[in-house]
Structure formats: C-alpha cells, structure tokens
Design an enzyme around this catalytic site. Structure first.
Site, PDB file in Angstrom:
ATOM      1  N   ASP A   1       0.838  -1.203   0.000  1.00 46.63           N
ATOM      2  CA  ASP A   1       0.000   0.000   0.000  1.00 46.63           C
ATOM      3  C   ASP A   1       0.870   1.248   0.000  1.00 46.63           C
ATOM      4  OD1 ASP A   1      -2.518  -1.038   0.128  1.00 46.63           O
ATOM      5  OD2 ASP A   1      -2.963  -0.384   2.151  1.00 46.63           O
TER       6      ASP A   1
ATOM      7  N   TYR B   1       2.018   4.717   1.721  1.00 48.26           N
ATOM      8  CA  TYR B   1       1.966   5.197   3.101  1.00 48.26           C
ATOM      9  C   TYR B   1       0.698   6.027   3.285  1.00 48.26           C
ATOM     10  CZ  TYR B   1       6.973   4.024   3.357  1.00 48.26           C
ATOM     11  OH  TYR B   1       8.186   3.377   3.345  1.00 48.26           O
TER      12      TYR B   1
ATOM     13  N   PHE C   1       7.678   2.328  -0.857  1.00 47.60           N
ATOM     14  CA  PHE C   1       8.697   2.549   0.180  1.00 47.60           C
ATOM     15  C   PHE C   1       9.275   3.966   0.187  1.00 47.60           C
ATOM     16  CE2 PHE C   1       8.852  -2.094  -0.546  1.00 47.60           C
ATOM     17  CZ  PHE C   1       8.519  -2.515   0.731  1.00 47.60           C
TER      18      PHE C   1
ATOM     19  N   HIS D   1      10.118  -9.137   4.900  1.00 45.47           N
ATOM     20  CA  HIS D   1       9.826  -7.720   4.683  1.00 45.47           C
ATOM     21  C   HIS D   1      10.735  -6.858   5.567  1.00 45.47           C
ATOM     22  CE1 HIS D   1       7.384  -4.026   4.579  1.00 45.47           C
ATOM     23  NE2 HIS D   1       6.853  -4.521   3.469  1.00 45.47           N
TER      24      HIS D   1
END
Length: 220
Positions: free
Chosen positions: A65, A67, A78, A187
C-alpha cells in the site's frame, strides 16, 4: 478510457484501461478523492511508471500500500517526499544498503533517484485513504498491478524482481525465473526485518546480476 501515464506504459496497458474492472476502479477512486483525504496526490498515482518508462526497467520492487500518513506517499513504493521523516521500513532498507554496500544513509527518503535509473517501485495498491491502511485493497488495483508484473515478465529479460515478505512473494508467483532473477526475503518492516531481511544483500546481488548481463548497475 484515457489515463495520464507515461506513453510506453500507456501503449502496453491500454487494453487494461478498457476493462470493466478498471473503469469501476477509476470511478471508485474519483469518488474517494472527491470526498475524503486520499494519498498520494492524484497527480502522483502513476508516478512509478512516469519515472521509469517500460524500456528502461531493470529492477522491480513490489510493495503493498502507499503510506497513509500526511505528506508521505509520492507514488513510489517505500518512498516518501523530500523532507519527510523516514518510515520504519525505509529506515531498515537504508540500514541494509549501508551494511551491504557501505553507502551512507541518505537524508532524503525520496526514491525517485532509483526510479530514474530503471527501478520500478510498484505498490500492489496505488491509492489509500488517510490513516486507513489497506482501505483501497480489493477494489481492482491488484488486478492492474498483476498485469503490469506479467507484462514485464513476458516482454523483458534479465529483470531483477525484489520481493520482500509473503505478500509480495505471492504476487510475484508467476514471474518466469528462467528469464529473470527473483530475490526473496522477509519484509523490511520492524516486525520481520531481523528474521532474514537484514543480511540478505539484495542491493549488491542486484548489481552483480545486472553487471553480469552487461547492464549498468544501480547507484543505490
């Protein structure tokens, strides 16, 4: 349907834009932007593609998703806008780059500099409601980004796909490993980074592979 996206991607995705699911998705997204606080800004929804034309793609990093905090999302997974504090996952990515390649941790978390070198920073879902993680999942974005990954896998060779965490690895399940390098690890989230993300060296491995194929490595 006319979508404002970089021309080489538009040519390859035009059929997708005409499908019923995508037209329903766009109607949903338009209504959301008209009535709620949605990230990233509308002009940046397809920023990952605009910064990284199809012919220039060398690396694909898959996120989940955008942020959902104020001023963070800029359309690249990211990545955050200049001047925004680095979120925990991005902090860990920079820590791994530091130990992997001895590159100092940068002040800016804006990863446009990667995208401009051929790194497609692709979230599975391209929009999100403020403070509501996952709020735009299962609305059609995942079908669209699956198609993007499929096109890259089928039409290109020697791409490095970086899949962090179970979600990204599941999404990349159909990538042809005989044509591309697939790098998998936990992750970079604080919840899982110490379970194998740290020390996985994806950045040096990516550059070694690109160099072996006669391609210019990424300046991380």
């Amino acid at each position: 349907m006319s979508v404002k996206i970089e021309e080489s991607w538009k040519k390859r995705l035009q059929d997708e834009f005409e499908k019923d699911y995508f037209q329903k998705l766009i109607e949903f997204v338009k209504e959301e932007y008209a009535s709620k606080q949605i990230y990233p800004p509308g002009s940046l929804i397809f920023s990952a593609f605009d910064h990284c034309p199809f012919d220039e793609v060398k690396v694909v990093i898959v996120g989940q998703d955008p942020y959902h905090g104020k001023g963070q999302a800029n359309g690249l997974c990211f990545s955050v806008a200049d001047g925004v504090r680095h979120p925990p996952s991005l902090q860990n990515i920079f820590k791994e780059i530091n130990t992997d390649l001895n590159i100092p941790i940068p002040q800016s978390g804006n990863l446009e500099r990667w995208a401009d070198q051929g790194v497609l920073l692709l979230n599975a879902t391209l929009t999100v409601e403020a403070s509501k993680a996952g709020s735009h999942q299962n609305k059609g974005w995942e079908d669209f980004t699956d198609r993007v990954l499929q096109i890259v896998s089928e039409e290109k060779e020697n791409i490095v796909f970086i899949l962090w965490g179970a979600y990204a690895q599941k999404k990349g399940a159909f990538i042809d490993s005989s044509r591309h390098l697939i790098l998998k690890s936990p992750h970079p989230s604080p919840f899982s980074a110490h379970s194998g993300f740290f020390g996985s060296k994806p950045f040096s491995k990516t550059n070694q592979y690109l160099t072996s194929k006669g391609l210019i490595p990424i300046n991380w």
